[in-house]
Enzyme design. Structure first.
Site, PDB file in Angstrom:
ATOM      1  N   HIS A  61      24.933 -28.198-140.887  1.00  0.00           N
ATOM      2  CA  HIS A  61      25.080 -28.262-141.210  1.00  0.00           C
ATOM      3  C   HIS A  61      26.674 -27.533-141.128  1.00  0.00           C
ATOM      4  O   HIS A  61      27.098 -26.784-140.577  1.00  0.00           O
ATOM      5  CB  HIS A  61      24.198 -27.209-139.984  1.00  0.00           C
ATOM      6  CG  HIS A  61      22.774 -26.384-140.161  1.00  0.00           C
ATOM      7  ND1 HIS A  61      22.663 -25.628-141.679  1.00  0.00           N
ATOM      8  CD2 HIS A  61      22.066 -26.910-140.298  1.00  0.00           C
ATOM      9  CE1 HIS A  61      21.742 -25.599-141.812  1.00  0.00           C
ATOM     10  NE2 HIS A  61      20.564 -25.948-140.794  1.00  0.00           N
ATOM     11  N   CYS A  90      38.428 -37.270-103.706  1.00  0.00           N
ATOM     12  CA  CYS A  90      39.050 -38.143-102.763  1.00  0.00           C
ATOM     13  C   CYS A  90      37.862 -38.428-102.031  1.00  0.00           C
ATOM     14  O   CYS A  90      37.100 -37.892-101.629  1.00  0.00           O
ATOM     15  CB  CYS A  90      39.393 -37.073-102.383  1.00  0.00           C
ATOM     16  SG  CYS A  90      41.476 -36.393-103.373  1.00  0.00           S
ATOM     17  N   GLU A 112      22.337 -36.959-122.997  1.00  0.00           N
ATOM     18  CA  GLU A 112      22.538 -37.508-121.886  1.00  0.00           C
ATOM     19  C   GLU A 112      23.551 -39.291-122.184  1.00  0.00           C
ATOM     20  O   GLU A 112      24.234 -39.919-121.701  1.00  0.00           O
ATOM     21  CB  GLU A 112      21.144 -38.063-120.690  1.00  0.00           C
ATOM     22  CG  GLU A 112      21.602 -39.493-119.874  1.00  0.00           C
ATOM     23  CD  GLU A 112      22.931 -38.860-118.729  1.00  0.00           C
ATOM     24  OE1 GLU A 112      23.726 -38.137-118.684  1.00  0.00           O
ATOM     25  OE2 GLU A 112      23.252 -40.110-117.992  1.00  0.00           O
ATOM     26  N   LYS A 132      26.855 -40.674-121.832  1.00  0.00           N
ATOM     27  CA  LYS A 132      27.290 -42.114-120.977  1.00  0.00           C
ATOM     28  C   LYS A 132      28.004 -42.461-122.315  1.00  0.00           C
ATOM     29  O   LYS A 132      29.484 -43.054-121.130  1.00  0.00           O
ATOM     30  CB  LYS A 132      26.028 -42.570-121.216  1.00  0.00           C
ATOM     31  CG  LYS A 132      24.938 -42.832-119.730  1.00  0.00           C
ATOM     32  CD  LYS A 132      25.097 -42.842-118.865  1.00  0.00           C
ATOM     33  CE  LYS A 132      25.780 -41.460-117.478  1.00  0.00           C
ATOM     34  NZ  LYS A 132      25.320 -40.684-116.896  1.00  0.00           N
ATOM     35  N   LYS A 158      33.326 -39.922-108.715  1.00  0.00           N
ATOM     36  CA  LYS A 158      31.746 -39.133-108.733  1.00  0.00           C
ATOM     37  C   LYS A 158      31.629 -38.139-107.889  1.00  0.00           C
ATOM     38  O   LYS A 158      30.438 -37.445-108.894  1.00  0.00           O
ATOM     39  CB  LYS A 158      31.365 -40.396-107.807  1.00  0.00           C
ATOM     40  CG  LYS A 158      30.246 -40.523-107.221  1.00  0.00           C
ATOM     41  CD  LYS A 158      29.269 -41.126-108.393  1.00  0.00           C
ATOM     42  CE  LYS A 158      27.374 -40.866-108.525  1.00  0.00           C
ATOM     43  NZ  LYS A 158      26.591 -41.050-109.561  1.00  0.00           N
ATOM     44  N   GLU A 182      31.848 -41.708-120.924  1.00  0.00           N
ATOM     45  CA  GLU A 182      32.178 -41.798-119.773  1.00  0.00           C
ATOM     46  C   GLU A 182      32.665 -42.978-119.966  1.00  0.00           C
ATOM     47  O   GLU A 182      33.878 -43.862-119.133  1.00  0.00           O
ATOM     48  CB  GLU A 182      30.893 -41.734-119.108  1.00  0.00           C
ATOM     49  CG  GLU A 182      30.550 -40.448-118.351  1.00  0.00           C
ATOM     50  CD  GLU A 182      29.777 -39.834-116.836  1.00  0.00           C
ATOM     51  OE1 GLU A 182      28.828 -40.483-116.957  1.00  0.00           O
ATOM     52  OE2 GLU A 182      30.131 -39.638-116.094  1.00  0.00           O
ATOM     53  N   ARG A 237      34.953 -41.805-105.594  1.00  0.00           N
ATOM     54  CA  ARG A 237      35.145 -40.828-105.430  1.00  0.00           C
ATOM     55  C   ARG A 237      36.607 -40.519-106.168  1.00  0.00           C
ATOM     56  O   ARG A 237      37.091 -39.478-106.220  1.00  0.00           O
ATOM     57  CB  ARG A 237      35.650 -40.047-103.953  1.00  0.00           C
ATOM     58  CG  ARG A 237      34.096 -40.132-103.446  1.00  0.00           C
ATOM     59  CD  ARG A 237      34.028 -39.755-101.906  1.00  0.00           C
ATOM     60  NE  ARG A 237      34.054 -38.191-101.610  1.00  0.00           N
ATOM     61  CZ  ARG A 237      33.164 -37.596-101.958  1.00  0.00           C
ATOM     62  NH1 ARG A 237      32.359 -38.160-102.088  1.00  0.00           N
ATOM     63  NH2 ARG A 237      33.095 -36.394-101.346  1.00  0.00           N
ATOM     64  N   TRP A 239      41.654 -38.452-106.399  1.00  0.00           N
ATOM     65  CA  TRP A 239      41.767 -37.865-107.626  1.00  0.00           C
ATOM     66  C   TRP A 239      42.479 -36.832-107.646  1.00  0.00           C
ATOM     67  O   TRP A 239      42.216 -36.103-106.667  1.00  0.00           O
ATOM     68  CB  TRP A 239      40.237 -37.345-108.013  1.00  0.00           C
ATOM     69  CG  TRP A 239      39.456 -37.512-109.162  1.00  0.00           C
ATOM     70  CD1 TRP A 239      39.474 -38.412-110.248  1.00  0.00           C
ATOM     71  CD2 TRP A 239      39.690 -36.631-109.609  1.00  0.00           C
ATOM     72  NE1 TRP A 239      39.489 -37.667-110.446  1.00  0.00           N
ATOM     73  CE2 TRP A 239      39.572 -36.404-111.379  1.00  0.00           C
ATOM     74  CE3 TRP A 239      39.597 -34.969-109.295  1.00  0.00           C
ATOM     75  CZ2 TRP A 239      39.154 -35.363-111.884  1.00  0.00           C
ATOM     76  CZ3 TRP A 239      39.543 -33.849-110.264  1.00  0.00           C
ATOM     77  CH2 TRP A 239      39.356 -34.176-111.622  1.00  0.00           C
ATOM     78  N   ASN A 298      40.473 -33.891 -98.702  1.00  0.00           N
ATOM     79  CA  ASN A 298      39.818 -34.312 -99.432  1.00  0.00           C
ATOM     80  C   ASN A 298      39.372 -32.090 -99.733  1.00  0.00           C
ATOM     81  O   ASN A 298      38.908 -31.827 -99.005  1.00  0.00           O
ATOM     82  CB  ASN A 298      38.408 -34.568 -99.580  1.00  0.00           C
ATOM     83  CG  ASN A 298      37.728 -34.364-101.061  1.00  0.00           C
ATOM     84  OD1 ASN A 298      37.661 -33.699-101.450  1.00  0.00           O
ATOM     85  ND2 ASN A 298      35.993 -34.490-100.586  1.00  0.00           N
ATOM     86  N   GLY A 299      39.628 -32.079-101.210  1.00  0.00           N
ATOM     87  CA  GLY A 299      39.278 -30.626-101.012  1.00  0.00           C
ATOM     88  C   GLY A 299      40.303 -30.185-102.209  1.00  0.00           C
ATOM     89  O   GLY A 299      41.208 -30.774-102.279  1.00  0.00           O
TER      90      GLY A 299
HETATM   91  O1  M6R Z   1      26.062 -35.092-107.618  1.00  0.00           O
HETATM   92  P1  M6R Z   1      25.467 -34.432-109.403  1.00  0.00           P
HETATM   93  O2  M6R Z   1      24.957 -35.021-109.427  1.00  0.00           O
HETATM   94  O3  M6R Z   1      25.945 -32.312-108.520  1.00  0.00           O
HETATM   95  O4  M6R Z   1      26.866 -34.435-110.553  1.00  0.00           O
HETATM   96  C1  M6R Z   1      26.569 -33.865-111.456  1.00  0.00           C
HETATM   97  C2  M6R Z   1      27.901 -34.337-112.425  1.00  0.00           C
HETATM   98  O5  M6R Z   1      29.172 -34.038-112.104  1.00  0.00           O
HETATM   99  C3  M6R Z   1      27.575 -35.546-112.711  1.00  0.00           C
HETATM  100  O6  M6R Z   1      26.509 -35.984-113.393  1.00  0.00           O
HETATM  101  C4  M6R Z   1      29.105 -36.624-113.439  1.00  0.00           C
HETATM  102  O7  M6R Z   1      28.450 -35.769-114.847  1.00  0.00           O
HETATM  103  C5  M6R Z   1      28.276 -37.964-114.224  1.00  0.00           C
HETATM  104  N1  M6R Z   1      29.378 -38.656-114.042  1.00  0.00           N
HETATM  105  C6  M6R Z   1      27.639 -38.209-115.262  1.00  0.00           C
HETATM  106  O8  M6R Z   1      27.406 -39.448-115.507  1.00  0.00           O
END
Ligand code: M6R
Length: 609
Positions: free
Chosen positions: A505, A2, A482, A486, A604, A489, A27, A74, A100-101
Site C-alpha cells: 500500500h 542527566c 522492537e 534497535k 537511558k 538506536e 543517563r 543530556w 537533573n530534570g
Molecule cells: O525505562 P522505560 O522502560 O520507561 O523507558 C522507555 C523507553 O525510553 C525505552 O524503552 C527506550 O525506548 C529504549 N532506549 C529502547 O531501547
C-alpha cells in the site's frame, strides 16, 4: 536524563564522584563536570563531551576536598558546551548546583532574576535554580532551597554545595530520581543506585518534595515544612557485578546474553509446579476483581510500549478482554476515559520515565487501579502504582533495552495466562500445557543465543543496507517494531516496521537492491500470507532475512537468509523471535564502529516530557 552524584566524608571526593558518574553516564553523555569544596572555595571543573574528556581535562590538576557534586548531562536547554555543562555556580561562586530534570517556568524566573541584577552565563534552565537559591539565601541553606522549590515548576533532583557550610551537602527532589547512600563517616547522593553501590548497600529512596541534609555522619530527610521524616533503609540485594560488564565488550551484549536467566527469574517464582495457577506476587486479580474491570489500558514508551502491544494482543486473543495499548506521551494529553473500573498496566524498565509516570498519576487521580510492570525496585512508578509485578532483569545499563523487554514479555505471558484462567477462558489442563511451555522458554532463549556467530556474520554481510524494513503479521508485526527500534538506536540505520500486508500500500515503492527486509514468521496461520509478501519484495530486488520456527523450511525458497528459532506455541514466540533482531542490531552497530552502550542523542532514563 542527566545523572547526578554527591559525596561528603573523609576521603577525597573527586575519585568517588568520577567513579559514580561512570556508572551514570548511560543517563546522558553530552558534557560532564564536578565541583569540590577545597577548603577555600568551590572548585568547578567541567567540559563538553564525555566523562573521559573531563578526566583528560583533570589530568595534572589538583582537585582536593572531601565534599563534592558531579554531573553527566543530556542536553535539553542549550547545546552541549562547556558553558552549559553542570555544575552551575551563582555569580560569586558561593553556591553551586547539579540538576537533573527540567524547570518549566525557567524563562519567567530568569526574567525576574535579571531584573534584580542577576547575570546568566549559560542557556540552561538549571542556572535559574542557583541564582534563585542565592536570592533567598540568608545563611540558612535549607530555607533557601525550600523557598526555591516553592517557586520552581517542573522536575528536579538537585545536589547543592554552599561555601559557607562546607560540612553539609543539600539535596532535594521532585519528579526526578534521587537516592541517598548511607556509609560510615561518609554519605552519598546519586540519581541511581549503581553509582554508589561499591560503597554502600544501605539506601534511602527519596520521595517527591523532600530535602536532605547530609553531613559526613548524618542524614536528615525533611519535608517542605522542615519536619523530619523517618525513612526506612532500603537494602540493595543485587550484586555490584550485575552492574559491571563482566568480561563482555559492551553492556548491551552482556545483557542480551543474560536473557535465559532473566526470563527464568521472572517466570519461575510465579509458576510453582505444585499450584495450578500463576502466583502474581501479592497482586489481587481474582475473578471477582477482574469482573469489576471494564477496560484495560497498557501504557509505556519505546520498547516498553512495544512489549505492551504484545500484552494487548495476548490479553484480547486469549483472555478475551478488550485492551487499549498506547504510548504514554499521547495518552496523557487526550483526556482518556478513566474511572474506578479501569485497570491501567504501566510498563517501564526504569520506573522513572516522565510521560509514563504522568499517565500513571492521571489514572490514579481518576480512581483507576494501576499495575506497574517495572524493573527498578523502589523507582517512582514502583512506588506509586497500586501493585507492582517486577521484571527480575537486574540493572540494565545499556541505553538500548534488551533483557528488560524479554522480562516484560514474560510478565505479559504471566498476566495473560493468569487472567485467562481466572476468567475461565482456558481450562486448567490448557493452563498446565502453557505452563510447561513457559518452563522451557529460558532454555530456548539459550538455543537462539547459540546462533550469535551466524547472526554476527549476517550483520556484517548486510552492513551497507540503507533502508531496513522489519515486517510480520499479528504478533510478528509487533516484534518487528522492537527490531526496527534497535536498528535505529544502535546501528543508526534507517528502519521501518510494517505489517507485512501493508507494504504494497505504499512502502514497497522504496524497495530496491540495497533494501533489506527482515521478515518474522512465527504465526503458523499467517505463514503463507507473509511468504507471499516477502516474494513481492524479492521480485523487486530486495533482500530477505527471515526469522522463523524450526521446521518452516518452505521459507528457504523465498528468503536469502533464514534464522531458525525453536518450535514454540504461537503465544510465546515473540520473546524468542526478537533475540536474533537484538543480536543483528548489536553486531551491525559494532561493525560500524558505534558506541552501542551510549548511542548518540539518547539517554537511558527519559525523565523529560
Ligand atoms: O525505562 P522505560 O522502560 O520507561 O523507558 C522507555 C523507553 O525510553 C525505552 O524503552 C527506550 O525506548 C529504549 N532506549 C529502547 O531501547
Amino acid at each position: 536524563m542527566c545523572g547526578i552524584v554527591g559525596y561528603i566524608g573523609e576521603k577525597q571526593a573527586l575519585k568517588i564522584l568520577i567513579d559514580g558518574l561512570k556508572k551514570l553516564e548511560y543517563r546522558g553523555y553530552d558534557s560532564a563536570g564536578v565541583a569540590v569544596y577545597n577548603g577555600a572555595g568551590i572548585d568547578i571543573k567541567k567540559t563538553k563531551g564525555r566523562l573521559k574528556d573531563l578526566e583528560e581535562k583533570l589530568e595534572g590538576q589538583e582537585v582536593l576536598g572531601t565534599i563534592g557534586i558531579g554531573h553527566t548531562r543530556w542536553a535539553t536547554h542549550g547545546a552541549p558546551s562547556d558553558q552549559n555543562a553542570h555544575p552551575h555556580p551563582n555569580s560569586n561562586q558561593t553556591i553551586t548546583i547539579v540538576h537533573n530534570g527540567i524547570i518549566e517556568n525557567y524563562l519567567e524566573i530568569k526574567e525576574e532574576l535579571i531584573n534584580k541584577g542577576y547575570k546568566f552565563s549559560s542557556e540552561t534552565d538549571t542556572e535559574v535554580i542557583v541564582h534563585l537559591i542565592d536570592s533567598y539565601y540568608n545563611n540558612d541553606p535549607v530555607d533557601a532551597v525550600i523557598k526555591a522549590m516553592d517557586k520552581l515548576e517542573g522536575s528536579y533532583a538537585l545536589g547543592v554545595l554552599f561555601k559557607d557550610h562546607p560540612d553539609q551537602l543539600i539535596a532535594a527532589r521532585k519528579d526526578s530520581p534521587l537516592v541517598v547512600g548511607l556509609g560510615k563517616g561518609e554519605n552519598f547522593i546519586a540519581s541511581d543506585i549503581p553509582a554508589i553501590l561499591q560503597y554502600t548497600r544501605d539506601v534511602y529512596l527519596l520521595e517527591d518534595e523532600e530535602i536532605v541534609i547530609l553531613t559526613k555522619d548524618d542524614v536528615k530527610i525533611l519535608n517542605k515544612e522542615k519536619e523530619e521524616i523517618n525513612r526506612e533503609i532500603f537494602k540493595v540485594t543485587w550484586d555490584v557485578a550485575a552492574a559491571e560488564k563482566g568480561g563482555y565488550e559492551h553492556f548491551m551484549i552482556k545483557e542480551i546474553f543474560e536473557q535465559p536467566k532473566v526470563v527464568k527469574d521472572t517466570l519461575m517464582p510465579r509458576l510453582p509446579e505444585n499450584q495450578n495457577k500463576v502466583v502474581l506476587d501479592n497482586i489481587k486479580l481474582s475473578k471477582k476483581e477482574l469482573e469489576n474491570i471494564n477496560k484495560i489500558y497498557i501504557i509505556g514508551c519505546g520498547t516498553a510500549y512495544y512489549a505492551g502491544l504484545i500484552g494487548k494482543y495476548l490479553l484480547e486473543r486469549i483472555a478475551r478482554i478488550p485492551v487499549v495499548a498506547e504510548v504514554a506521551s499521547e495518552f496523557r494529553y487526550r483526556d482518556p476515559v478513566l474511572d474506578d473500573k479501569t485497570l491501567m498496566i504501566v510498563l517501564s524498565q526504569s520506573g522513572e520515565t516522565a510521560d509514563t509516570l504522568a499517565a500513571l498519576r492521571l489514572a490514579k487521580k481518576a480512581g483507576s487501579r494501576v499495575l506497574g510492570i517495572v524493573n527498578v525496585v523502589g523507582s517512582s512508578i514502583a512506588r506509586e502504582a497500586d501493585d507492582v509485578l517486577y521484571t527480575w532483569a537486574g540493572p540494565e545499563i545499556a541505553v538500548a533495552s534488551t533483557k528488560a523487554y524479554s522480562a516484560q514479555l514474560a510478565c505479559m505471558y504471566l498476566l495473560t495466562t493468569h487472567i485467562a484462567l481466572e476468567m475461565g477462558k482456558i481450562t486448567e489442563d490448557r493452563f498446565k500445557e502453557l505452563r510447561e511451555e513457559l518452563y522451557k522458554l529460558p532454555e530456548k532463549v539459550d538455543v537462539v543465543l547459540k546462533q550469535s556467530e551466524k547472526i554476527k556474520k549476517l550483520a556484517e554481510d548486510y552492513i551497507n543496507s540503507k533502508n531496513v524494513f522489519c515486517v510480520g503479521r499479528g504478533l510478528d508485526y509487533m516484534v518487528s517494531m522492537e527490531g526496527s527500534l534497535k536498528l535505529k538506536e544502535v546501528a543508526y540505520v534507517h528502519s521501518e516496521p510494517y505489517a507485512a500486508g501493508e507494504l504494497k500500500h505504499g512502502p514497497i515503492a522504496l524497495i530496491e537492491d540495497v533494501s533489506l527486509v527482515i521478515g518474522i514468521l512465527t504465526q503458523e496461520s499467517l505463514y503463507e500470507k507473509t511468504i507471499s509478501n516477502l516474494k513481492e519484495i524479492k521480485a523487486r530486488g530486495g533482500k530477505v532475512l527471515a526469522i522463523t520456527l524450526e521446521g518452516n523450511t518452505e521459507i528457504e525458497k523465498t528468503a536469502d537468509e533464514v534464522i531458525y528459532i525453536p518450535e514454540t506455541p504461537w503465544i510465546f514466540t515473540s520473546l524468542l523471535a526478537n533475540i536474533p533482531q537484538q543480536l543483528f542490531a548489536y553486531y551491525m552497530a559494532t561493525a560500524l564502529g558505534h558506541d552501542v552502550d551510549k548511542p548518540r542523542n539518547l539517554a537511558k532514563s527519559v525523565t523529560v516530557e
